[in-house]
Design a protein around this motif. Sequence first.
Motif, PDB file in Angstrom:
ATOM      1  N   LEU A   3       0.821  -1.200   0.000  1.00 53.60           N
ATOM      2  CA  LEU A   3       0.000   0.000   0.000  1.00 53.60           C
ATOM      3  C   LEU A   3       0.857   1.253   0.000  1.00 53.60           C
ATOM      4  CD1 LEU A   3      -2.862  -1.022   2.451  1.00 53.60           C
ATOM      5  CD2 LEU A   3      -2.927  -0.923  -0.048  1.00 53.60           C
ATOM      6  N   SER A   4       1.934   1.258   0.800  1.00 47.02           N
ATOM      7  CA  SER A   4       2.762   2.448   0.854  1.00 47.02           C
ATOM      8  C   SER A   4       3.473   2.679  -0.476  1.00 47.02           C
ATOM      9  CB  SER A   4       3.794   2.316   1.978  1.00 47.02           C
ATOM     10  OG  SER A   4       4.636   1.198   1.766  1.00 47.02           O
ATOM     11  N   LEU A   5       3.913   1.591  -1.131  1.00 48.65           N
ATOM     12  CA  LEU A   5       4.581   1.736  -2.419  1.00 48.65           C
ATOM     13  C   LEU A   5       3.635   2.288  -3.465  1.00 48.65           C
ATOM     14  CD1 LEU A   5       6.924   1.215  -4.394  1.00 48.65           C
ATOM     15  CD2 LEU A   5       5.992  -1.093  -4.713  1.00 48.65           C
ATOM     16  N   LEU A   6       2.441   1.710  -3.546  1.00 46.72           N
ATOM     17  CA  LEU A   6       1.500   2.143  -4.563  1.00 46.72           C
ATOM     18  C   LEU A   6       1.027   3.567  -4.309  1.00 46.72           C
ATOM     19  CD1 LEU A   6      -0.609  -1.085  -5.107  1.00 46.72           C
ATOM     20  CD2 LEU A   6       1.464  -0.314  -6.259  1.00 46.72           C
ATOM     21  N   SER A   7       0.901   3.922  -3.036  1.00 43.39           N
ATOM     22  CA  SER A   7       0.527   5.295  -2.709  1.00 43.39           C
ATOM     23  C   SER A   7       1.626   6.257  -3.144  1.00 43.39           C
ATOM     24  CB  SER A   7       0.291   5.415  -1.200  1.00 43.39           C
ATOM     25  OG  SER A   7       0.024   6.742  -0.841  1.00 43.39           O
ATOM     26  N   LEU A   8       2.888   5.860  -2.889  1.00 41.59           N
ATOM     27  CA  LEU A   8       4.017   6.706  -3.268  1.00 41.59           C
ATOM     28  C   LEU A   8       4.043   6.962  -4.760  1.00 41.59           C
ATOM     29  CD1 LEU A   8       6.747   8.083  -2.645  1.00 41.59           C
ATOM     30  CD2 LEU A   8       7.824   5.841  -2.955  1.00 41.59           C
ATOM     31  N   LEU A   9       3.774   5.915  -5.553  1.00 42.46           N
ATOM     32  CA  LEU A   9       3.863   6.046  -6.996  1.00 42.46           C
ATOM     33  C   LEU A   9       2.593   6.574  -7.630  1.00 42.46           C
ATOM     34  CD1 LEU A   9       5.776   2.763  -7.873  1.00 42.46           C
ATOM     35  CD2 LEU A   9       6.697   5.065  -7.636  1.00 42.46           C
ATOM     36  N   GLY A  10       1.544   6.743  -6.827  1.00 40.84           N
ATOM     37  CA  GLY A  10       0.306   7.272  -7.358  1.00 40.84           C
ATOM     38  C   GLY A  10      -0.343   6.341  -8.351  1.00 40.84           C
ATOM     39  N   ARG A  66       3.670   3.837 -21.537  1.00 36.46           N
ATOM     40  CA  ARG A  66       3.114   2.576 -21.050  1.00 36.46           C
ATOM     41  C   ARG A  66       4.255   1.638 -20.655  1.00 36.46           C
ATOM     42  NH1 ARG A  66      -0.297   3.102 -25.792  1.00 36.46           N
ATOM     43  NH2 ARG A  66      -2.499   3.333 -25.222  1.00 36.46           N
ATOM     44  N   VAL A  67       3.968   0.777 -19.671  1.00 28.71           N
ATOM     45  CA  VAL A  67       4.905  -0.269 -19.268  1.00 28.71           C
ATOM     46  C   VAL A  67       4.191  -1.608 -19.362  1.00 28.71           C
ATOM     47  CG1 VAL A  67       6.355  -1.195 -17.419  1.00 28.71           C
ATOM     48  CG2 VAL A  67       6.123   1.276 -17.687  1.00 28.71           C
ATOM     49  N   ILE A  68       4.843  -2.595 -19.987  1.00 22.19           N
ATOM     50  CA  ILE A  68       4.262  -3.926 -20.112  1.00 22.19           C
ATOM     51  C   ILE A  68       5.238  -4.947 -19.544  1.00 22.19           C
ATOM     52  CG2 ILE A  68       3.232  -5.626 -21.649  1.00 22.19           C
ATOM     53  CD1 ILE A  68       2.818  -3.368 -23.687  1.00 22.19           C
ATOM     54  N   PHE A  69       4.859  -5.579 -18.428  1.00 19.81           N
ATOM     55  CA  PHE A  69       5.629  -6.680 -17.856  1.00 19.81           C
ATOM     56  C   PHE A  69       5.234  -7.962 -18.581  1.00 19.81           C
ATOM     57  CE2 PHE A  69       5.723  -3.484 -14.593  1.00 19.81           C
ATOM     58  CZ  PHE A  69       6.942  -3.646 -13.950  1.00 19.81           C
ATOM     59  N   GLN A  70       6.233  -8.794 -18.935  1.00 18.34           N
ATOM     60  CA  GLN A  70       5.975  -9.993 -19.726  1.00 18.34           C
ATOM     61  C   GLN A  70       6.593 -11.205 -19.028  1.00 18.34           C
ATOM     62  OE1 GLN A  70       7.530  -8.353 -23.547  1.00 18.34           O
ATOM     63  NE2 GLN A  70       5.412  -8.470 -24.220  1.00 18.34           N
ATOM     64  N   TRP A  71       5.727 -12.076 -18.515  1.00 17.51           N
ATOM     65  CA  TRP A  71       6.121 -13.186 -17.647  1.00 17.51           C
ATOM     66  C   TRP A  71       6.232 -14.476 -18.459  1.00 17.51           C
ATOM     67  CZ3 TRP A  71       7.095 -11.323 -12.782  1.00 17.51           C
ATOM     68  CH2 TRP A  71       6.552 -10.072 -12.485  1.00 17.51           C
ATOM     69  N   HIS A  72       7.441 -15.029 -18.499  1.00 13.90           N
ATOM     70  CA  HIS A  72       7.698 -16.235 -19.285  1.00 13.90           C
ATOM     71  C   HIS A  72       7.076 -17.486 -18.642  1.00 13.90           C
ATOM     72  CE1 HIS A  72      10.696 -17.732 -16.409  1.00 13.90           C
ATOM     73  NE2 HIS A  72      11.257 -16.520 -16.409  1.00 13.90           N
ATOM     74  N   GLY A  73       7.024 -18.575 -19.408  1.00 11.25           N
ATOM     75  CA  GLY A  73       6.476 -19.830 -18.920  1.00 11.25           C
ATOM     76  C   GLY A  73       7.462 -20.596 -18.055  1.00 11.25           C
ATOM     77  N   ALA A  74       7.007 -21.701 -17.483  1.00 12.27           N
ATOM     78  CA  ALA A  74       7.864 -22.543 -16.651  1.00 12.27           C
ATOM     79  C   ALA A  74       8.975 -23.166 -17.485  1.00 12.27           C
ATOM     80  CB  ALA A  74       7.033 -23.641 -15.992  1.00 12.27           C
ATOM     81  N   ASN A  75      10.117 -23.389 -16.820  1.00 13.71           N
ATOM     82  CA  ASN A  75      11.307 -23.982 -17.444  1.00 13.71           C
ATOM     83  C   ASN A  75      11.930 -23.072 -18.499  1.00 13.71           C
ATOM     84  OD1 ASN A  75      11.039 -26.434 -15.931  1.00 13.71           O
ATOM     85  ND2 ASN A  75       9.418 -27.052 -17.357  1.00 13.71           N
ATOM     86  N   ASP A  76      11.555 -21.798 -18.493  1.00  9.88           N
ATOM     87  CA  ASP A  76      12.141 -20.833 -19.403  1.00  9.88           C
ATOM     88  C   ASP A  76      12.815 -19.726 -18.589  1.00  9.88           C
ATOM     89  OD1 ASP A  76      11.233 -22.208 -21.640  1.00  9.88           O
ATOM     90  OD2 ASP A  76       9.302 -21.174 -21.621  1.00  9.88           O
ATOM     91  N   ASN A  77      13.249 -18.685 -19.256  1.00 11.22           N
ATOM     92  CA  ASN A  77      13.862 -17.551 -18.580  1.00 11.22           C
ATOM     93  C   ASN A  77      13.593 -16.279 -19.381  1.00 11.22           C
ATOM     94  OD1 ASN A  77      15.736 -17.537 -20.738  1.00 11.22           O
ATOM     95  ND2 ASN A  77      17.049 -18.988 -19.637  1.00 11.22           N
ATOM     96  N   MET A  78      14.140 -15.171 -18.913  1.00  6.44           N
ATOM     97  CA  MET A  78      13.837 -13.894 -19.557  1.00  6.44           C
ATOM     98  C   MET A  78      14.363 -13.828 -20.981  1.00  6.44           C
ATOM     99  SD  MET A  78      16.413 -11.315 -17.530  1.00  6.44           S
ATOM    100  CE  MET A  78      18.205 -11.480 -17.637  1.00  6.44           C
ATOM    101  N   MET A 132      10.648  -4.042  -9.078  1.00  8.24           N
ATOM    102  CA  MET A 132      10.860  -3.644 -10.470  1.00  8.24           C
ATOM    103  C   MET A 132      10.074  -2.385 -10.800  1.00  8.24           C
ATOM    104  SD  MET A 132      10.959  -7.120 -12.793  1.00  8.24           S
ATOM    105  CE  MET A 132       9.412  -7.796 -12.152  1.00  8.24           C
ATOM    106  N   LEU A 133       8.808  -2.351 -10.421  1.00  9.56           N
ATOM    107  CA  LEU A 133       7.969  -1.201 -10.735  1.00  9.56           C
ATOM    108  C   LEU A 133       8.503   0.061 -10.077  1.00  9.56           C
ATOM    109  CD1 LEU A 133       5.474  -0.093 -12.126  1.00  9.56           C
ATOM    110  CD2 LEU A 133       4.114  -0.786 -10.140  1.00  9.56           C
ATOM    111  N   ALA A 134       8.973  -0.053  -8.832  1.00  8.41           N
ATOM    112  CA  ALA A 134       9.535   1.109  -8.139  1.00  8.41           C
ATOM    113  C   ALA A 134      10.801   1.584  -8.830  1.00  8.41           C
ATOM    114  CB  ALA A 134       9.820   0.747  -6.682  1.00  8.41           C
ATOM    115  N   GLN A 135      11.670   0.654  -9.224  1.00 12.76           N
ATOM    116  CA  GLN A 135      12.919   1.029  -9.887  1.00 12.76           C
ATOM    117  C   GLN A 135      12.660   1.674 -11.238  1.00 12.76           C
ATOM    118  OE1 GLN A 135      15.896  -2.026 -11.416  1.00 12.76           O
ATOM    119  NE2 GLN A 135      17.055  -1.185  -9.685  1.00 12.76           N
ATOM    120  N   ILE A 136      11.748   1.093 -12.008  1.00 12.27           N
ATOM    121  CA  ILE A 136      11.444   1.617 -13.341  1.00 12.27           C
ATOM    122  C   ILE A 136      10.742   2.972 -13.240  1.00 12.27           C
ATOM    123  CG2 ILE A 136      10.061   1.205 -15.416  1.00 12.27           C
ATOM    124  CD1 ILE A 136      10.597  -1.831 -14.885  1.00 12.27           C
ATOM    125  N   SER A 137       9.789   3.101 -12.330  1.00 11.30           N
ATOM    126  CA  SER A 137       9.064   4.357 -12.175  1.00 11.30           C
ATOM    127  C   SER A 137       9.954   5.470 -11.647  1.00 11.30           C
ATOM    128  CB  SER A 137       7.875   4.157 -11.227  1.00 11.30           C
ATOM    129  OG  SER A 137       6.953   3.223 -11.755  1.00 11.30           O
TER     130      SER A 137
END
Length: 292
Positions: A3-10, A66-78, A132-137
């Motif tokens: 909650l505090s993080l999301l409040s900080l970033l608006g 815009r920011v788009i996070f993209q989550w890979h499948g199992a047994n894979d990596n970024m 990640m969101l805090a660092q990117i924002s």
Amino acid sequence: MQLSLLSLLGLAVASTALAASTPSPGCGKTGSAALTSGIKKLTAKGKSRQYTLQLPANYDPSHPYRVIFQWHGANDNMDVTVRGTLVQPPNSFRYFGLEKASNNSVILVAPDALNKAWYNRNNEDYEFFDAMLAQISGGLCVDTQQVFSMGFSHGGAFTKALSCKRSSAHRGVIILDGGGPIDGSDGCVSDPIGAMVVHGVSDGIQGGRTTRDLYVKRNGCNAGATSVKEPVANSRQPHILTEYQGCKEGFPVWYVAFDGQHWMAPYDGGSGNNGDKTFTPARVWSFISQFQ
């Protein structure tokens, strides 16, 4: 912490798709104060984590993106996300095809799982997202009203969990062959969020339908007034998009059923993955770009 993080970033999400842009603290930063494309490292839940960051072409530090996070499948990596190595032809499905579909106009994030899966032990992957969101924002100019997550397979399942536990940080989610609800996500029926569910009719389609229905309920859509069709299995019929009617303003639900199996880059009339022919990136980008 959340909650505090999301409040900080608006990051509170507005009730309509026409909400004004909310710039992040990173807007205006240049030089060493700003982030650049490449592999980034941070610590979350006491563990070293990493992700790959891709900035838009001609990035402008005064323009909220815009920011788009993209989550890979199992047994894979970024790297699978970044290079699209599970899909042929080579380099045709970088960042789930959205680098090309968006004309390289968004901030793309490819998180890397611990042990190649999103087990989220002790909420470690939720806190990885927060960090990640805090660092990117903080280091880039982000439109905090335009944050999205999309994922394939196990990454799609984790995207559903994020849509429950981090819904206020997201404008929408896209789930590619993510199966049925997990981690209590079926309990988030009162908190609407834009959602797109893409699922193969020969890939345990009931799980895709259950996930779709979860968002239909959350967003107050009129399920009874919406005609939902799916291709017949093994018919080579084109994919079918259903846009639900009567949803809460600004919180659409799209459902794409295709004739196929557990594929991240399906194409009409064919079998398997093809990065040049797949309909997925264009459909996903159309869903995301409606939020202006």
